[in-house]
Design a protein around this motif. Structure first.
Motif, PDB file in Angstrom:
ATOM      1  N   LEU A  70      34.064  51.853  30.315  1.00 23.18           N
ATOM      2  CA  LEU A  70      32.682  52.272  30.076  1.00 23.18           C
ATOM      3  C   LEU A  70      32.548  52.279  28.563  1.00 23.18           C
ATOM      4  CD1 LEU A  70      32.189  55.233  32.573  1.00 23.18           C
ATOM      5  CD2 LEU A  70      30.665  53.264  32.368  1.00 23.18           C
ATOM      6  N   ALA A  71      32.200  51.140  27.991  1.00 23.04           N
ATOM      7  CA  ALA A  71      32.329  51.035  26.536  1.00 23.04           C
ATOM      8  C   ALA A  71      31.311  50.074  25.942  1.00 23.04           C
ATOM      9  CB  ALA A  71      33.734  50.558  26.178  1.00 23.04           C
ATOM     10  N   TRP A  72      31.023  50.328  24.667  1.00 22.78           N
ATOM     11  CA  TRP A  72      30.155  49.450  23.882  1.00 22.78           C
ATOM     12  C   TRP A  72      30.992  48.289  23.343  1.00 22.78           C
ATOM     13  CZ3 TRP A  72      25.667  51.176  25.083  1.00 22.78           C
ATOM     14  CH2 TRP A  72      25.428  52.549  25.195  1.00 22.78           C
ATOM     15  N   ASN A  73      30.347  47.431  22.581  1.00 24.89           N
ATOM     16  CA  ASN A  73      31.100  46.349  21.937  1.00 24.89           C
ATOM     17  C   ASN A  73      31.869  46.927  20.754  1.00 24.89           C
ATOM     18  OD1 ASN A  73      29.612  44.943  23.746  1.00 24.89           O
ATOM     19  ND2 ASN A  73      28.730  43.491  22.288  1.00 24.89           N
ATOM     20  N   GLY A  74      33.185  46.701  20.752  1.00 28.83           N
ATOM     21  CA  GLY A  74      34.011  47.245  19.680  1.00 28.83           C
ATOM     22  C   GLY A  74      35.450  46.783  19.844  1.00 28.83           C
ATOM     23  N   PHE A  75      36.271  47.091  18.828  1.00 28.25           N
ATOM     24  CA  PHE A  75      37.632  46.531  18.837  1.00 28.25           C
ATOM     25  C   PHE A  75      38.495  47.058  19.976  1.00 28.25           C
ATOM     26  CE2 PHE A  75      40.230  50.008  17.049  1.00 28.25           C
ATOM     27  CZ  PHE A  75      39.241  50.865  16.599  1.00 28.25           C
ATOM     28  N   ARG A  76      38.305  48.327  20.357  1.00 27.26           N
ATOM     29  CA  ARG A  76      39.162  48.841  21.449  1.00 27.26           C
ATOM     30  C   ARG A  76      38.787  48.173  22.773  1.00 27.26           C
ATOM     31  NH1 ARG A  76      38.173  53.995  18.721  1.00 27.26           N
ATOM     32  NH2 ARG A  76      39.968  54.400  17.369  1.00 27.26           N
ATOM     33  N   HIS A  77      37.490  47.939  22.960  1.00 26.03           N
ATOM     34  CA  HIS A  77      37.066  47.239  24.172  1.00 26.03           C
ATOM     35  C   HIS A  77      37.671  45.822  24.190  1.00 26.03           C
ATOM     36  CE1 HIS A  77      33.446  47.004  27.197  1.00 26.03           C
ATOM     37  NE2 HIS A  77      34.607  46.905  27.786  1.00 26.03           N
ATOM     38  N   LEU A  78      37.685  45.178  23.018  1.00 30.13           N
ATOM     39  CA  LEU A  78      38.277  43.835  22.913  1.00 30.13           C
ATOM     40  C   LEU A  78      39.771  43.886  23.252  1.00 30.13           C
ATOM     41  CD1 LEU A  78      37.416  40.909  22.041  1.00 30.13           C
ATOM     42  CD2 LEU A  78      38.490  41.424  19.848  1.00 30.13           C
ATOM     43  N   VAL A 149      36.570  67.311  27.760  1.00 33.76           N
ATOM     44  CA  VAL A 149      35.964  66.713  28.956  1.00 33.76           C
ATOM     45  C   VAL A 149      36.451  67.479  30.180  1.00 33.76           C
ATOM     46  CG1 VAL A 149      35.590  64.549  30.227  1.00 33.76           C
ATOM     47  CG2 VAL A 149      36.177  64.461  27.793  1.00 33.76           C
ATOM     48  N   LYS A 150      35.520  67.923  30.999  1.00 37.28           N
ATOM     49  CA  LYS A 150      35.908  68.656  32.221  1.00 37.28           C
ATOM     50  C   LYS A 150      36.169  67.662  33.340  1.00 37.28           C
ATOM     51  CE  LYS A 150      32.911  72.546  31.392  1.00 37.28           C
ATOM     52  NZ  LYS A 150      31.868  71.753  30.773  1.00 37.28           N
ATOM     53  N   LEU A 151      37.434  67.603  33.763  1.00 37.49           N
ATOM     54  CA  LEU A 151      37.804  66.666  34.829  1.00 37.49           C
ATOM     55  C   LEU A 151      38.214  67.439  36.076  1.00 37.49           C
ATOM     56  CD1 LEU A 151      39.986  64.115  32.796  1.00 37.49           C
ATOM     57  CD2 LEU A 151      37.570  63.930  33.423  1.00 37.49           C
ATOM     58  N   ALA A 152      38.430  66.708  37.165  1.00 32.57           N
ATOM     59  CA  ALA A 152      38.936  67.331  38.392  1.00 32.57           C
ATOM     60  C   ALA A 152      40.416  67.689  38.165  1.00 32.57           C
ATOM     61  CB  ALA A 152      38.783  66.361  39.553  1.00 32.57           C
ATOM     62  N   PRO A 153      40.950  68.666  38.951  1.00 30.93           N
ATOM     63  CA  PRO A 153      42.323  69.148  38.714  1.00 30.93           C
ATOM     64  C   PRO A 153      43.391  68.045  38.771  1.00 30.93           C
ATOM     65  CG  PRO A 153      41.200  70.525  40.331  1.00 30.93           C
ATOM     66  CD  PRO A 153      40.275  69.410  40.016  1.00 30.93           C
ATOM     67  N   ASN A 154      43.189  67.023  39.601  1.00 35.95           N
ATOM     68  CA  ASN A 154      44.234  65.989  39.718  1.00 35.95           C
ATOM     69  C   ASN A 154      44.050  64.849  38.703  1.00 35.95           C
ATOM     70  OD1 ASN A 154      41.923  64.991  40.821  1.00 35.95           O
ATOM     71  ND2 ASN A 154      42.931  63.948  42.523  1.00 35.95           N
ATOM     72  N   GLN A 155      43.134  65.019  37.754  1.00 42.59           N
ATOM     73  CA  GLN A 155      42.892  63.946  36.776  1.00 42.59           C
ATOM     74  C   GLN A 155      43.451  64.345  35.415  1.00 42.59           C
ATOM     75  OE1 GLN A 155      38.651  63.893  37.351  1.00 42.59           O
ATOM     76  NE2 GLN A 155      38.742  62.029  38.599  1.00 42.59           N
ATOM     77  N   THR A 156      43.914  63.359  34.681  1.00 46.08           N
ATOM     78  CA  THR A 156      44.482  63.621  33.350  1.00 46.08           C
ATOM     79  C   THR A 156      43.640  62.921  32.296  1.00 46.08           C
ATOM     80  OG1 THR A 156      46.615  63.487  34.435  1.00 46.08           O
ATOM     81  CG2 THR A 156      46.644  63.627  32.033  1.00 46.08           C
ATOM     82  N   LEU A 157      43.371  63.655  31.224  1.00 48.83           N
ATOM     83  CA  LEU A 157      42.607  63.105  30.109  1.00 48.83           C
ATOM     84  C   LEU A 157      43.574  62.635  29.024  1.00 48.83           C
ATOM     85  CD1 LEU A 157      39.610  62.887  29.077  1.00 48.83           C
ATOM     86  CD2 LEU A 157      40.073  64.978  27.789  1.00 48.83           C
ATOM     87  N   HIS A 158      43.317  61.461  28.461  1.00 49.60           N
ATOM     88  CA  HIS A 158      44.183  60.927  27.408  1.00 49.60           C
ATOM     89  C   HIS A 158      43.340  60.524  26.204  1.00 49.60           C
ATOM     90  CE1 HIS A 158      47.529  60.340  30.334  1.00 49.60           C
ATOM     91  NE2 HIS A 158      46.551  60.041  31.165  1.00 49.60           N
ATOM     92  N   CYS A 159      44.030  60.449  25.069  1.00 46.55           N
ATOM     93  CA  CYS A 159      43.391  59.941  23.847  1.00 46.55           C
ATOM     94  C   CYS A 159      44.004  58.560  23.561  1.00 46.55           C
ATOM     95  CB  CYS A 159      43.645  60.890  22.688  1.00 46.55           C
ATOM     96  SG  CYS A 159      43.179  60.198  21.095  1.00 46.55           S
ATOM     97  N   TYR A 160      43.142  57.567  23.407  1.00 48.67           N
ATOM     98  CA  TYR A 160      43.571  56.171  23.227  1.00 48.67           C
ATOM     99  C   TYR A 160      44.581  56.040  22.102  1.00 48.67           C
ATOM    100  CZ  TYR A 160      42.604  51.043  22.988  1.00 48.67           C
ATOM    101  OH  TYR A 160      42.674  49.668  22.995  1.00 48.67           O
ATOM    102  N   GLU A 161      44.232  56.557  20.928  1.00 49.48           N
ATOM    103  CA  GLU A 161      45.114  56.333  19.774  1.00 49.48           C
ATOM    104  C   GLU A 161      46.414  57.130  19.875  1.00 49.48           C
ATOM    105  OE1 GLU A 161      44.885  53.887  17.795  1.00 49.48           O
ATOM    106  OE2 GLU A 161      42.854  53.295  18.335  1.00 49.48           O
ATOM    107  N   THR A 162      46.384  58.266  20.583  1.00 50.18           N
ATOM    108  CA  THR A 162      47.630  59.015  20.781  1.00 50.18           C
ATOM    109  C   THR A 162      48.571  58.195  21.659  1.00 50.18           C
ATOM    110  OG1 THR A 162      46.353  61.052  20.648  1.00 50.18           O
ATOM    111  CG2 THR A 162      48.581  61.259  21.523  1.00 50.18           C
ATOM    112  N   LEU A 163      48.015  57.614  22.719  1.00 54.47           N
ATOM    113  CA  LEU A 163      48.840  56.763  23.591  1.00 54.47           C
ATOM    114  C   LEU A 163      49.374  55.558  22.819  1.00 54.47           C
ATOM    115  CD1 LEU A 163      46.613  56.681  26.833  1.00 54.47           C
ATOM    116  CD2 LEU A 163      48.767  57.911  26.539  1.00 54.47           C
ATOM    117  N   MET A 164      48.515  54.972  22.000  1.00 55.24           N
ATOM    118  CA  MET A 164      48.920  53.767  21.243  1.00 55.24           C
ATOM    119  C   MET A 164      50.049  54.105  20.267  1.00 55.24           C
ATOM    120  SD  MET A 164      47.257  50.932  22.006  1.00 55.24           S
ATOM    121  CE  MET A 164      46.733  49.822  20.715  1.00 55.24           C
ATOM    122  N   ALA A 165      49.936  55.280  19.621  1.00 54.49           N
ATOM    123  CA  ALA A 165      50.935  55.649  18.608  1.00 54.49           C
ATOM    124  C   ALA A 165      52.316  55.797  19.248  1.00 54.49           C
ATOM    125  CB  ALA A 165      50.515  56.949  17.920  1.00 54.49           C
TER     126      ALA A 165
END
Ligand code: AMP
Length: 546
Positions: A70-78, A149-165
């Motif tokens: 769910l993203a605009w045009n940008g480098f991470r989407h690319l 971000v409020k998610l359902a209990p079985n869902q995990t939220l991540h940060c793109y750049e943290t994962l990349m690092a």
């Protein structure tokens, strides 16, 4: 006897490998959600794409899994455009402008394994979270801009750049069957549920080859390409693949697509080529006229997705020195089917005849076949006069829709009914006269809504126009014209109707004109004629009864 030539599979990853090696320093410029300008080279982004494969693997993504965006045009989407198919998974772009119900349906229908989202969609993600089975949601940002971000209990939220690092870049792009699914995009039909179109590596690559040719986009390494058309709408017309294929720079506009934002980005980033739907260019033109701004470097714009108002072709050329090319396509065609550039021998035509040609949707690209048929399926002549249902087949045309229960698609010989009504001429030029469901059927004769809209938009007071087939007690349907005035202007219906004289047969003239403050659009920026027909379809019946 089989040939002795190599048969390397057509892999999407080969495009970015080529760009990284041969156009290493060419840049991808992105305006981010945080309103900063981000720059990265093809060499550096290819490394990040390999790192992203490791991230996807860590999130449990396997070959054949769908990766929602769910993203605009940008480098991470690319990066996702290449990392997911590069490892044999599928990038699935989701149109955030659709209603929440449709988006929830699409995510479930696609069976997305993970969802990547821009931070501007936190509200949407929270609304979707309890309605999807997606376990991992990755916000496409860095730790400094990470939202709550409020998610359902079985869902995990991540940060793109943290994962990349935390990921390695040791991945090597594999080769596998070129018919493997690579991308998934749902059609934004105004009726019924959206349907998924599943592209292959092969279809995506062949389409990218075709659109870069001189009589199509005509891209070169010296170009700086701004795809205004969103990456969530039919792969931004293939530009994220075509630009690196030739080594052209990519300029990504992010979420602000108003005239002022686009003009300033085009000038500051020395954009030479851009592509988008008519509404975008109408907005840009209004801004240029109101502000007196110029386009310093833009040479050509492509208009498609809806019929191009002739006024846009004329005004961009005469006032701004920018060539406007008209193109036609659809989600089921990856999307480009035809492109309108002059053909050898046109010099002998008069200026008026040449201009008339430019207004149509153009000639088919090699790789796409076309025919027009009547309601019985009989092929109609290519005489530029007969109009019928447009059928297509080719290397990047959908055979059937995604999902076990999906209906529709091409017939056994590969012919796909586009739902458009068109003429074809002996030189190969195609002109859309209507959507089959928008054509006005007046006493059994067909009236082209697009022709009538183009004449209205050419009037100096009209900002936007729509023709709908409104029910009529005598003729079954008659054209009703809805017009939006330009700001500060008024429209005199009688004078507007007088401007049709000499352009169309008298019986084509709209039976009514309604001046409205705005017109509804679909999630992909097209006129929402279904909504208009629901609201105004009884106009003549109601007025006759009064
Ligand atoms: P989509 O799949 O959302 O891209 O919609 C495809 C449809 O948009 C086509 O079948 C046409 O009805 C319409 N369309 C696309 N380009 C043009 C164009 N240049 N002129 C007229 N209609 C167009």
């Amino acid at each position: 006897m089989l040939s002795l030539m190599q048969t390397r599979p057509l892999m999407i990853s080969s495009i970015i490998k080529h760009a990284a090696l041969n156009h290493a320093t060419t840049e991808i410029v992105s305006r981010t959600v945080e309103d900063t300008i981000h720059r990265i080279s093809y060499a550096a982004i290819e490394v990040r794409m390999r790192r992203l494969v490791r991230v996807l693997q860590r999130l449990g993504v396997q070959q054949g899994d769908r990766v929602g965006t769910l993203a605009w045009n940008g480098f991470r989407h690319l990066e996702l455009y290449y990392a997911a198919p590069g490892m044999g998974a599928i990038f699935h772009t989701i149109n955030p402008r659709l209603g929440t119900d449709d988006i929830a349906f699409i995510i479930e229908d696609a069976g997305d394994a993970v969802l990547f989202a821009e931070t501007s969609f936190v509200g949407l993600i929270e609304a979707l979270a309890p309605r999807t089975a997606v376990r991992h949601i990755v916000m496409m940002t860095d730790p400094a801009n990470m939202p709550e971000v409020k998610l359902a209990p079985n869902q995990t939220l991540h940060c793109y750049e943290t994962l990349m690092a935390a990921a390695d870049e040791d991945y090597e792009w594999p080769e596998f069957d070129e018919l493997t699914a690579a991308g998934l995009c749902y059609t934004s039909g105004t009726t019924g549920r959206p349907k998924g179109v599943l592209y292959s590596h092969r279809s995506t690559l062949l389409h990218a080859f075709a659109v870069t040719l001189p009589d199509t986009f005509g891209l070169r390494s010296a170009d700086r390409v701004l795809p205004v058309v969103p990456m969530f709408h039919v792969n931004a017309w293939g530009l994220p693949f075509a630009a690196p294929m030739v080594g052209a720079a990519l300029v990504m506009a992010g979420r602000h697509l108003d005239g002022a934002s686009l003009a300033s980005l085009m000038n500051s980033e020395r954009v030479t080529f851009s592509a988008g739907v008519p509404t975008i260019w109408l907005g840009l033109l209004q801004h240029l006229r109101a502000s007196g701004a110029r386009l310093d470097t833009v040479k050509s714009l492509v208009i498609g997705g809806s019929a191009c108002p002739p006024m846009l072709i004329d005004v961009f050329a005469s006032e701004y020195g920018v060539r406007v090319d008209h193109a036609w396509g659809m989600t089921e065609m990856s999307p480009v089917g035809t492109y309108n550039k002059p053909k050898a021998g046109e010099e002998v035509l008069s200026a008026a005849e040449q201009r008339q040609r430019r207004l149509g949707q153009g000639r088919p690209l090699f790789g796409v076949e076309m025919k027009i048929v009547d309601d019985t399926g009989a092929t109609l002549p290519r005489d530029g006069i007969a109009f019928g249902n447009l059928m297509v087949r080719g290397h990047w045309v959908c055979q059937r829709y995604y999902g076990d229960n999906a209906s529709g698609g091409a017939d056994e010989s590969g012919w796909f009914a586009t739902g458009d009504v068109a003429t074809l001429d002996a030189d190969g030029f195609m002109t859309i006269t209507d959507r089959s469901k928008d054509v006005v059927k007046s006493g059994g004769e067909w009236i082209s809504s697009i022709t009538l809209e183009n004449i209205a938009v050419a009037h100096p007071s009209v900002a936007e126009a729509a023709i709908i087939a409104a029910h009529h007690p005598k003729w079954d349907e008659r054209p009703l014209l809805l017009v939006v005035p330009k700001s500060g202007m008024t429209i005199d219906p009688a004078e507007l109707l007088a401007s049709y004289a000499g352009h169309v047969p008298k019986w084509w003239l709209p039976d009514g004109v309604l001046v409205v403050p705005e017109l509804p659009h679909t999630a992909t920026g097209k006129l929402n004629k279904l909504a208009l027909r629901t609201q105004y379809g009884q106009h003549f019946l109601n007025n006759a009864a009064e």
